[in-house]
Design an enzyme around this catalytic site. Structure first.
Site, short mmCIF file in Angstrom:
data_model
loop_
_atom_site.label_atom_id
_atom_site.label_comp_id
_atom_site.label_asym_id
_atom_site.label_seq_id
_atom_site.Cartn_x
_atom_site.Cartn_y
_atom_site.Cartn_z
N SER A 210 0.84 -1.21 0.00
CA SER A 210 0.00 0.00 0.00
C SER A 210 0.87 1.25 0.00
CB SER A 210 -0.92 -0.03 1.22
OG SER A 210 -1.69 -1.21 1.23
N ALA B 38 1.89 8.69 4.96
CA ALA B 38 2.26 8.60 6.37
C ALA B 38 3.68 9.08 6.60
CB ALA B 38 2.11 7.16 6.85
N GLY C 121 0.76 4.17 -1.51
CA GLY C 121 0.15 5.49 -1.36
C GLY C 121 -0.06 5.84 0.10
N ASP C 122 -0.56 4.88 0.87
CA ASP C 122 -0.78 5.10 2.30
C ASP C 122 0.54 5.34 3.03
OD1 ASP C 122 -3.72 4.66 2.85
OD2 ASP C 122 -3.26 2.80 1.81
N THR C 123 1.53 4.49 2.77
CA THR C 123 2.76 4.61 3.52
C THR C 123 3.56 5.84 3.13
OG1 THR C 123 3.79 3.03 1.98
CG2 THR C 123 2.96 2.17 4.05
#
Length: 387
Positions: free
Chosen positions: A168, A175, A170-172
Site C-alpha cells: 500500500s 504517512a 500510497g498510504d505509507t
C-alpha cells in the site's frame, strides 16, 4: 507495562493517534519507533480494523503497525469519548488523524480549538485529497491516491491494465511525509513554541516521488507509459532468467557495462558502437536484454551472483520473505527483529529504520493485544486519574 523510556531521538514526545487502517497508524509507527510514546484511541470492542488485516489464518499486520503503542478505548462519536480525547490531546505534542476532512470538526475536535488549549500542538492530518480544494470532501483510499498521483498508470505492462505495486505505497508515502512534516514542525516549535497543521494528501505524497513525469510532459510533451520491468532508454537494467529463477542486473553506466561484458566473457561489447554509450544501449535495449538473457540462462542464480560480485556489477536476487529470514546481511544489520507475542509466541518483522548512531530507535513493546488494554495506565500517567 507502563515503562515509557526509550532512549530514542523522540523520547519524551507524546503522540495521540486517532488514525485507522494504514496511513495514520503507519505515521504513528514511525514516530513510535523513534522513541515517541504513542497512545492510540480505538473504538471500544471493535478497535482498529487493522487488527483483522493481513494474510494467513492469523493475520499479523497489526503486530507491525501497532508496535510501541498503548491502546485506549474511546468512542469518538460520543460526548464522553470526545471529552477524553480532548483531555489527552491537551497533554500531547502531536495528534495524528486520517479521517475524511471535516470529521474532527464534526466530533467537536476542531484542531483550531484544540490548539487554543494546547498552542504547541502539532496536528498531522492525512487524507485522500488534502484539507482544501474541490476534492477535499471526497472519500479517498491509498489506491485512489496512487492513480491520481500518476503511479498506477505507469506500473505494469503496456498490453495489460495498470498493476498494483504489491504493497500500500500510497498510504505509507502519505504517512511518511506526515511524519517528516511532524518532525519539521517540532523543530519550528522548539524555536517559537508554536504548533501547526501538517496536511498530507495521499495523491500529493505519490506525486512527490514521480520523478520527472510532469516535467517531461511539460517540457517535451512526453508521457511516461507502462513498460514492464524496464526503464526506457536505461540499459541494461532488468530481471534476467537463470536456470533456477530470476536475477536483477543494473549495469547501465558505461564503466559498469564494461565490467559486465568482461564477466560475460565478451569484453568487446563495451567498445562495440551498438552498445558503447548510454544512448546507444538505450536505443538497442531489447536487443541487449536478449543478449544478456541468453548468457544468464546458462547459469544458476548462485553462479551468476558470484560473477557479479567479483566484477563489481550492481545486481541482486529478487527476495521474498523466506529469503530475507535466511540472509546474513539482514541478520547483521538487524533489518529484521523478533518480538515476543502473547498469541503467536513471537513474530519476526522489519526492524527500525533509519538507523541512528546516537539515539537508535527500537521496538520496546508489542502491539496491544486487546482494545483499551492500556486505558487505566495511560489515564493515570497522563491525566492523574482513574479510568
Amino acid at each position: 507495562m507502563s515503562e515509557t523510556g526509550s532512549g530514542g531521538a523522540l523520547e519524551g514526545i507524546r503522540v495521540v493517534e486517532m488514525g485507522q487502517l494504514i496511513a495514520g497508524p503507519f505515521c504513528g509507527q514511525l514516530l513510535g519507533d523513534m522513541g515517541a510514546e504513542i497512545v492510540k484511541l480505538e473504538p471500544p470492542v471493535t478497535g482498529d480494523q487493522m487488527r483483522n488485516w493481513g494474510q494467513g489464518d492469523k493475520p499479523s499486520w497489526w503486530r507491525v503497525i501497532a508496535r510501541n503503542k498503548y491502546s485506549v478505548a474511546a468512542d469518538l462519536r460520543s460526548a464522553e469519548g470526545q471529552q477524553l480525547a480532548r483531555e489527552l490531546i491537551a497533554k500531547a505534542d502531536i495528534l495524528i488523524e486520517n479521517f475524511r476532512p471535516g470529521t474532527l470538526e464534526k466530533w467537536n475536535l476542531d484542531p483550531a480549538e484544540l490548539r487554543k488549549t494546547n498552542p504547541g500542538l502539532i496536528v498531522v492530518r492525512v487524507s485522500g485529497y488534502g484539507q482544501t480544494g474541490p476534492y477535499s470532501a471526497r472519500a479517498g483510499f491509498g489506491g485512489i491516491g496512487e492513480a491520481m498521483g500518476g503511479w498506477r498508470g505507469i506500473v505494469g505492462y503496456p498490453d495489460l491494465p495498470p498493476a498494483r505495486m504489491g504493497v500500500s505505497i500510497g498510504d505509507t508515502l502519505a504517512a511518511t511525509y506526515g511524519c517528516m512534516g511532524a518532525l519539521a514542525a517540532l523543530h519550528h516549535r522548539s524555536k517559537t513554541g508554536e504548533g501547526q497543521i501538517v496536511d498530507s494528501a495521499l495523491y500529493e505524497a505519490v506525486l512527490q516521488v514521480m520523478e520527472s513525469t510532469v516535467s517531461d510532459y511539460s517540457a517535451s510533451g512526453v508521457k511516461r507509459r507502462r513498460t514492464g520491468s524496464t526503464l526506457p532508454g536505461i540499459a541494461p537494467s532488468n530481471v534476467y532468467p537463470c536456470k533456477d529463477g530470476e536475477y536483477l542486473i543494473g549495469a547501465n553506466q558505461d564503466g559498469v557495462f564494461a565490467r559486465l561484458a568482461a564477466a560475460m566473457g565478451r569484453p568487446e561489447l563495451a567498445s562495440d558502437e551498438r552498445y558503447a554509450t548510454h544512448r546507444a544501449r538505450g536505443v538497442r535495449q531489447e536487443e541487449l536484454d536478449a543478449l544478456i538473457g541468453e548468457w544468464t540462462a546458462t547459469l544458476t542464480i548462485a553462479e551468476l551472483e558470484a560473477k557479479m560480485v567479483e566484477a563489481g556489477v550492481p545486481a541482486g536476487r529478487v527476495f521474498d520473505a523466506e529469503d530475507m529470514l535466511a540472509d546474513p546481511h539482514f541478520a547483521a544489520r538487524d533489518a529484521l527483529v523478533t518480538v515476543a507475542d502473547e498469541e503467536f509466541g513471537e513474530v519476526t518483522m522489519q526492524g527500525v529504520f533509519p538507523k541512528m548512531s546516537a539515539t537508535p530507535g527500537s521496538v520496546r513493546r508489542p502491539a496491544p493485544l486487546s482494545v483499551g488494554q492500556d486505558s487505566a495506565d495511560v489515564l493515570k500517567r497522563w491525566l492523574g486519574r482513574e479510568a
